[in-house]
Design an enzyme around this catalytic site. Structure first.
Site, short mmCIF file in Angstrom:
data_model
loop_
_atom_site.label_atom_id
_atom_site.label_comp_id
_atom_site.label_asym_id
_atom_site.label_seq_id
_atom_site.Cartn_x
_atom_site.Cartn_y
_atom_site.Cartn_z
N ALA A 29 -44.65 -30.90 -29.73
CA ALA A 29 -43.41 -30.76 -29.14
C ALA A 29 -43.56 -30.44 -27.59
O ALA A 29 -44.72 -30.52 -27.13
CB ALA A 29 -42.47 -29.74 -30.00
N ASN A 30 -42.38 -29.99 -27.00
CA ASN A 30 -42.50 -29.68 -25.71
C ASN A 30 -41.45 -28.42 -25.55
O ASN A 30 -40.77 -28.26 -26.59
CB ASN A 30 -42.23 -30.72 -24.73
CG ASN A 30 -40.93 -31.42 -24.83
OD1 ASN A 30 -39.87 -30.69 -24.85
ND2 ASN A 30 -40.86 -32.76 -25.34
N ARG A 31 -41.41 -28.01 -24.19
CA ARG A 31 -40.44 -26.78 -24.14
C ARG A 31 -38.96 -27.01 -23.78
O ARG A 31 -38.25 -26.01 -23.25
CB ARG A 31 -41.28 -25.92 -22.75
CG ARG A 31 -42.42 -25.35 -23.20
CD ARG A 31 -42.88 -24.48 -22.23
NE ARG A 31 -44.38 -24.19 -22.16
CZ ARG A 31 -45.09 -23.39 -23.32
NH1 ARG A 31 -44.32 -22.62 -23.94
NH2 ARG A 31 -46.29 -23.24 -23.35
N SER A 32 -38.81 -28.32 -23.78
CA SER A 32 -37.27 -28.39 -23.59
C SER A 32 -36.25 -27.64 -24.44
O SER A 32 -36.52 -27.51 -25.91
CB SER A 32 -36.85 -30.19 -23.83
OG SER A 32 -35.80 -30.17 -23.47
N ALA A 95 -36.19 -34.67 -23.30
CA ALA A 95 -37.58 -34.71 -22.84
C ALA A 95 -38.46 -35.30 -24.22
O ALA A 95 -39.11 -34.89 -25.11
CB ALA A 95 -38.11 -33.36 -22.73
#
Ligand code: C5P
Length: 224
Positions: A29-32, A95
Site C-alpha cells: 500500500a502507500n500513505r495516501s 495514489a
C-alpha cells in the site's frame, strides 16, 4: 440560494491508495489518506455536480450526496471507473499502486527454512492514461495529480504529455511538507490548452499553501 455552477455535470473522481494483495492477509500500500480526493468530491457536489467517487481503502466517511464506490486494488479501481463513464469531468486523485504482486499467494505465506519468499512485481494499469486515451467516452476534461518529491514542475509537465490528460495538479509530497496524510497542501495547477500535447503550451499557476478543502474549492471554481 447557493450558486451551482456544475449543475447537470457528471464528475468522476478517484481517491485514496490501492491495496495490492501479497496473500490473503498481506498487501502493498502507500500513505495516501484520500483526504484531497474526498474534499474535491464534496466541493463538486456542493457546486451542484452529480459526483461518483471511486476510492481505495481509506478511513473517511462518504461525503453526503456523493455516490461512493469502495475498491481495493488498481484493477478493481479501473473497472469501476470504466463502468462509471460517461462523465463530463474526471479527476484522478488516487495514489494508485504502480505495481502488484504477480505471484499472489492463495494461502498465507509461511516462514520456511527454504529462505525468503520472492515477490515478483508486475505493472498495474494506468487508470489516468487509459481514460485520457479513450477514443469513445473520453471525458472532455481529464485532470490528473502529480505527487513528487523532486523536479515537481518538470515531472508534472512531462506527465501531461505522457498520460494525455488536460490538467495536472502537482504537489510536493516530500516528508517535510506533511502533505501525505496531512490537512494542508501546496499545489501548482498545470493546464494545457487545445489539442496539441506540447510541453511548451502548458501554463503553470502556483497556489499558496491551503487546506485540502480550499484546494478542492479552488479547483472546482477553475473547472466551473
Ligand atoms: O505516474 P504517476 O503515478 O505519478 O501519475 C499520477 C497520476 O496518475 C495521478 O492522477 C494518479 O491518480 C494517476 N494514476 C492512475 N493509475 C496508475 C498510476 C497513476 O490513475 N496506475
Amino acid at each position: 440560494p447557493r450558486p451551482r455552477p456544475l449543475a447537470g455535470k457528471r464528475v468522476l473522481i478517484t481517491a485514496g491508495p490501492t491495496h495490492e494483495a501479497i496473500d490473503p492477509v498481506r498487501y502493498i500500500a502507500n500513505r495516501s489518506s484520500g483526504k484531497q480526493g474526498f474534499a474535491i468530491a464534496a466541493a463538486a457536489q456542493a457546486a451542484g455536480a452529480d459526483v461518483t467517487l471511486v476510492s481505495g481503502p481509506v478511513d473517511l466517511r462518504d461525503p453526503p450526496g456523493v455516490t461512493v464506490i469502495r475498491v481495493e486494488s488498481a484493477r478493481d479501481m479501473l473497472h469501476r471507473v470504466e463502468a462509471a463513464l460517461p462523465a463530463d469531468i474526471a479527476i484522478f486523485a488516487a495514489a494508485v499502486a504502480d505495481w502488484r504482486v504477480a505471484n499472489e499467494g492463495e494461502q498465507k505465506l509461511k516462514k520456511t527454512s527454504a529462505g525468503m519468499p520472492q515477490l515478483a512485481l508486475v505493472e498495474n494499469p494506468d487508470i489516468l492514461a487509459t481514460i485520457s486515451k479513450l477514443k469513445e467516452n473520453r471525458p472532455p476534461l481529464v485532470i490528473g495529480f502529480a505527487a513528487e518529491t523532486e523536479h515537481l514542475i518538470d515531472n508534472a509537465k512531462a506527465k501531461i504529455a505522457r498520460k494525455g490528460c488536460d490538467w495536472i495538479v502537482a504537489n510536493d509530497v516530500s516528508p517535510a511538507t506533511g502533505v501525505m496524510g496531512g490537512d494542508r497542501n501546496t499545489v501548482h495547477l498545470l493546464t494545457r490548452d487545445g489539442e496539441k500535447i506540447n510541453v511548451d503550451s502548458t501554463k503553470v499557476e502556483s497556489w499558496p499553501v491551503m487546506t485540502k478543502e480550499q484546494v478542492a474549492a479552488e479547483l472546482v471554481a477553475k473547472i466551473a
